[in-house]
Design an enzyme around this catalytic site. Structure first.
Site, PDB file in Angstrom:
ATOM      1  N   GLY A 164       0.806  -1.303  -0.069  1.00 31.61           N
ATOM      2  CA  GLY A 164      -0.162  -0.025  -0.011  1.00 31.61           C
ATOM      3  C   GLY A 164       0.920   1.169   0.065  1.00 31.61           C
ATOM      4  N   ARG A 165       0.343   2.183   0.726  1.00 32.60           N
ATOM      5  CA  ARG A 165       1.080   3.621   0.595  1.00 32.60           C
ATOM      6  C   ARG A 165       2.506   3.274   1.218  1.00 32.60           C
ATOM      7  NH1 ARG A 165      -4.507   5.549   2.059  1.00 32.60           N
ATOM      8  NH2 ARG A 165      -3.804   4.388   3.783  1.00 32.60           N
ATOM      9  N   ILE A 166       2.531   2.685   2.560  1.00 31.39           N
ATOM     10  CA  ILE A 166       3.985   2.882   3.200  1.00 31.39           C
ATOM     11  C   ILE A 166       4.718   1.741   2.468  1.00 31.39           C
ATOM     12  CG2 ILE A 166       4.896   2.332   5.302  1.00 31.39           C
ATOM     13  CD1 ILE A 166       2.268   3.391   6.697  1.00 31.39           C
ATOM     14  N   THR A 244       6.882  -2.648  10.974  1.00 33.28           N
ATOM     15  CA  THR A 244       6.395  -1.193  11.302  1.00 33.28           C
ATOM     16  C   THR A 244       4.762  -1.169  11.286  1.00 33.28           C
ATOM     17  OG1 THR A 244       6.895  -0.605   9.273  1.00 33.28           O
ATOM     18  CG2 THR A 244       8.506  -0.217  10.899  1.00 33.28           C
ATOM     19  N   ARG A 246       1.566  -3.830  12.641  1.00 32.66           N
ATOM     20  CA  ARG A 246       1.171  -3.936  13.892  1.00 32.66           C
ATOM     21  C   ARG A 246       1.749  -5.277  14.381  1.00 32.66           C
ATOM     22  NH1 ARG A 246       0.021   0.683  13.718  1.00 32.66           N
ATOM     23  NH2 ARG A 246      -2.325   1.621  14.067  1.00 32.66           N
ATOM     24  N   GLU A 275       1.802  -4.888  23.524  1.00 33.46           N
ATOM     25  CA  GLU A 275       2.398  -3.427  23.074  1.00 33.46           C
ATOM     26  C   GLU A 275       1.684  -2.574  24.436  1.00 33.46           C
ATOM     27  OE1 GLU A 275       2.717  -1.996  19.328  1.00 33.46           O
ATOM     28  OE2 GLU A 275       2.278  -0.162  19.995  1.00 33.46           O
ATOM     29  N   HIS A 294       7.011   1.866  19.031  1.00 35.63           N
ATOM     30  CA  HIS A 294       6.050   2.404  18.233  1.00 35.63           C
ATOM     31  C   HIS A 294       6.342   3.864  17.766  1.00 35.63           C
ATOM     32  CE1 HIS A 294       1.836   1.231  16.677  1.00 35.63           C
ATOM     33  NE2 HIS A 294       2.310   2.129  16.061  1.00 35.63           N
TER      34      HIS A 294
HETATM   35  P1  NAP Z   1      -2.656   1.190   2.903  1.00 35.77           P
HETATM   36  O1  NAP Z   1      -2.253   2.047   1.914  1.00 35.77           O
HETATM   37  O2  NAP Z   1      -3.964   0.647   3.272  1.00 35.77           O
HETATM   38  O3  NAP Z   1      -1.646  -0.165   2.614  1.00 35.77           O
HETATM   39  C1  NAP Z   1      -1.981  -1.700   3.309  1.00 35.77           C
HETATM   40  C2  NAP Z   1      -1.904  -2.658   2.094  1.00 35.77           C
HETATM   41  O4  NAP Z   1      -2.089  -3.729   2.473  1.00 35.77           O
HETATM   42  C3  NAP Z   1      -3.226  -2.338   1.066  1.00 35.77           C
HETATM   43  O5  NAP Z   1      -2.312  -2.134  -0.168  1.00 35.77           O
HETATM   44  C4  NAP Z   1      -3.790  -3.518   1.309  1.00 35.77           C
HETATM   45  O6  NAP Z   1      -4.435  -3.951  -0.047  1.00 35.77           O
HETATM   46  C5  NAP Z   1      -2.804  -4.595   1.558  1.00 35.77           C
HETATM   47  N1  NAP Z   1      -3.595  -5.763   2.252  1.00 35.77           N
HETATM   48  C6  NAP Z   1      -4.458  -5.463   3.071  1.00 35.77           C
HETATM   49  N2  NAP Z   1      -4.817  -6.844   3.352  1.00 35.77           N
HETATM   50  C7  NAP Z   1      -4.128  -7.908   2.729  1.00 35.77           C
HETATM   51  C8  NAP Z   1      -3.786  -9.111   2.731  1.00 35.77           C
HETATM   52  N3  NAP Z   1      -4.599  -9.876   3.253  1.00 35.77           N
HETATM   53  N4  NAP Z   1      -2.906  -9.342   1.693  1.00 35.77           N
HETATM   54  C9  NAP Z   1      -2.055  -8.811   0.859  1.00 35.77           C
HETATM   55  N5  NAP Z   1      -2.312  -7.336   1.104  1.00 35.77           N
HETATM   56  C10 NAP Z   1      -3.020  -6.843   1.921  1.00 35.77           C
HETATM   57  O7  NAP Z   1      -2.059   1.570   4.467  1.00 35.77           O
HETATM   58  P2  NAP Z   1      -0.942   2.150   5.035  1.00 35.77           P
HETATM   59  O8  NAP Z   1      -0.983   3.612   4.937  1.00 35.77           O
HETATM   60  O9  NAP Z   1       0.388   1.728   3.967  1.00 35.77           O
HETATM   61  O10 NAP Z   1      -0.314   1.582   6.363  1.00 35.77           O
HETATM   62  C11 NAP Z   1      -0.311   0.139   6.425  1.00 35.77           C
HETATM   63  C12 NAP Z   1      -0.291  -0.065   8.069  1.00 35.77           C
HETATM   64  O11 NAP Z   1       0.815   0.447   8.818  1.00 35.77           O
HETATM   65  C13 NAP Z   1      -1.643   0.727   8.680  1.00 35.77           C
HETATM   66  O12 NAP Z   1      -2.726  -0.100   8.584  1.00 35.77           O
HETATM   67  C14 NAP Z   1      -0.923   0.526  10.071  1.00 35.77           C
HETATM   68  O13 NAP Z   1      -1.409  -0.257  11.056  1.00 35.77           O
HETATM   69  C15 NAP Z   1       0.473   0.400  10.122  1.00 35.77           C
HETATM   70  N6  NAP Z   1       1.224   1.899  10.416  1.00 35.77           N
HETATM   71  C16 NAP Z   1       2.128   1.876  11.547  1.00 35.77           C
HETATM   72  C17 NAP Z   1       2.811   2.823  11.772  1.00 35.77           C
HETATM   73  C18 NAP Z   1       3.679   2.846  13.073  1.00 35.77           C
HETATM   74  O14 NAP Z   1       3.626   3.963  13.764  1.00 35.77           O
HETATM   75  N7  NAP Z   1       4.632   1.775  13.178  1.00 35.77           N
HETATM   76  C19 NAP Z   1       2.503   4.362  11.180  1.00 35.77           C
HETATM   77  C20 NAP Z   1       1.516   4.234  10.049  1.00 35.77           C
HETATM   78  C21 NAP Z   1       0.964   2.880   9.657  1.00 35.77           C
HETATM   79  P3  NAP Z   1      -5.968  -3.217  -0.581  1.00 35.77           P
HETATM   80  O15 NAP Z   1      -5.651  -1.983  -0.970  1.00 35.77           O
HETATM   81  O16 NAP Z   1      -6.341  -4.418  -1.360  1.00 35.77           O
HETATM   82  O17 NAP Z   1      -6.674  -3.231   0.734  1.00 35.77           O
END
Ligand code: NAP
Length: 329
Positions: A164-166, A244, A246, A275, A294
């Site tokens: 996804g984005r990250i 990074t 969950r 956590e 975190h």
């Molecule tokens: P995002 O853009 O929604 O990216 C998540 C990606 O995972 C999407 O491309 C999604 O696909 C994919 N996905 C979901 N379920 C899947 C599966 N079963 N198999 C394969 N791919 C799957 O979110 P993001 O902004 O990158 O953030 C990702 C996660 O990082 C967040 O949900 C959050 O928990 C975590 N995070 C942690 C921190 C930190 O401080 N450590 C900071 C920011 C975020 P689809 O597009 O098909 O749904």
């Protein structure tokens, strides 16, 4: 700990569950009374349930569980603004059943979190925490050909689990290190393939062929414990896991065994399960495990943007406008 209300009883009330950086409170105070849990510590659950009773809006963090119990205690609530992109702490079905708008903070933290993921990857591969301890303990007596040998990052294969984005932002960083990029996704990402030569693979292939795996999936019932003993055993014994996303994506007990028994070479974790990770956790006795608290999005600029975006979402809903970043459902 201090709770304060601003005056003007005719205005809607926003409960903010922690001290926030930047202008977020000022944004809220233009349209609402603001009650802030004026602390860097978590709001005790009992206090949260009491303070939300007359709130029209809740600006909360991933540490607050917004579930049926909380909603039952909050009859006036119209909007819940989570200051995080992940929203596994929110019961979206319960929120939808009450017609309460839920928002998150996507996008504004992408690059900062990707920076941290890459920092962890480099640190665990090149044994930076071990090296730092070595120097501080006064053990650095000479240059030695076999001292603290790590793994090369450049030229290695990086598996992005959840592009996804990250995930995509981490892949772009990896390109600068000449890495080969594999990724999992539910739908192909042709732009990543064009831009970075990344290749979409099945989860099994990602496990088997990556030198580093970086997790970027949301936590859902489907992804919980995706990295169980079976998955960790399929990874290379020379491979590293970087989380990074969950904590509960990884089965902590299985990871502990994997690190002790050499199923994988190491792990670097920004998120853990449980956590916070207690200081007594066996993971913290392992030299090949790096844990930070975190801090993925923890830069001054990004935390300020996250707080402001959460506040803007609250203001929009209170003013009868659509929120900027509603959680899709
Ligand atoms: P995002 O853009 O929604 O990216 C998540 C990606 O995972 C999407 O491309 C999604 O696909 C994919 N996905 C979901 N379920 C899947 C599966 N079963 N198999 C394969 N791919 C799957 O979110 P993001 O902004 O990158 O953030 C990702 C996660 O990082 C967040 O949900 C959050 O928990 C975590 N995070 C942690 C921190 C930190 O401080 N450590 C900071 C920011 C975020 P689809 O597009 O098909 O749904």
């Amino acid at each position: 700990m201090r709770v304060h209300d601003t005056e003007m009883p005719q205005r809607p009330l926003v409960l903010v569950t922690r001290r926030l950086p930047g202008e977020a409170l000022a944004l809220l105070e233009r349209v609402a009374r603001v009650r802030v849990w004026d602390s860097d510590e978590e709001m005790p659950r009992r206090e949260l349930l009491a303070q939300v009773a007359d709130a029209d809006a809740l600006l909360c963090l991933l540490t607050e569980r917004v579930d049926a119990e909380l909603l039952a205690a909050a009859p006036r609530l119209r909007v819940v603004a989570n200051m995080a992109v992940g929203y596994d702490n929110l019961d979206l079905a319960a929120l939808a059943a009450r017609g309460i708008v839920a928002t998150n903070t996507p996008g504004v933290l992408t690059e900062t979190t990707a920076d941290l993921a890459f920092a962890l990857l480099l640190a665990i591969a090149r044994r930076l925490p071990e090296g730092e301890r070595f120097v501080r303990e006064g053990r650095w007596t000479t240059w030695a050909p076999l001292l603290l040998l790590g793994r090369d990052v450049h030229g290695a294969t990086l598996g992005i689990d959840g592009a996804g984005r990250i995930g995509a932002a981490v892949a772009r960083r990896a390109r600068g290190f000449g890495m080969t990029i594999l990724y999992t996704a539910r739908a192909p990402r042709p732009e990543l393939e064009r831009e970075l030569g990344a290749r979409q693979v099945a989860f099994d292939e990602l496990l088997a062929h990556s030198d580093f795996i970086s997790l970027h999936l949301p936590l859902t019932p489907e992804t919980r414990h995706r990295y169980d003993a079976a998955a960790l055993r399929r990874m290379r014994p020379t491979a590293y896991l970087v989380n990074t996303a969950r904590g509960p994506l990884v089965d902590s007990a299985a990871l502990d065994t994997a690190l002790r028994e050499g199923w994988i070479a190491g792990a670097a974790l920004d998120v853990t399960d449980p956590e916070p990770l207690p200081a007594t956790s066996p993971l913290l006795t392992l030299p090949n495990c790096l844990v930070v608290p975190h801090i993925g999005s923890a830069s001054v600029a990004t935390r300020t943007r996250m707080a402001s975006l959460a506040a803007e979402n609250v203001v929009a809903v209170l003013e009868g406008r659509p929120p900027l970043t509603p959680i899709p459902h």
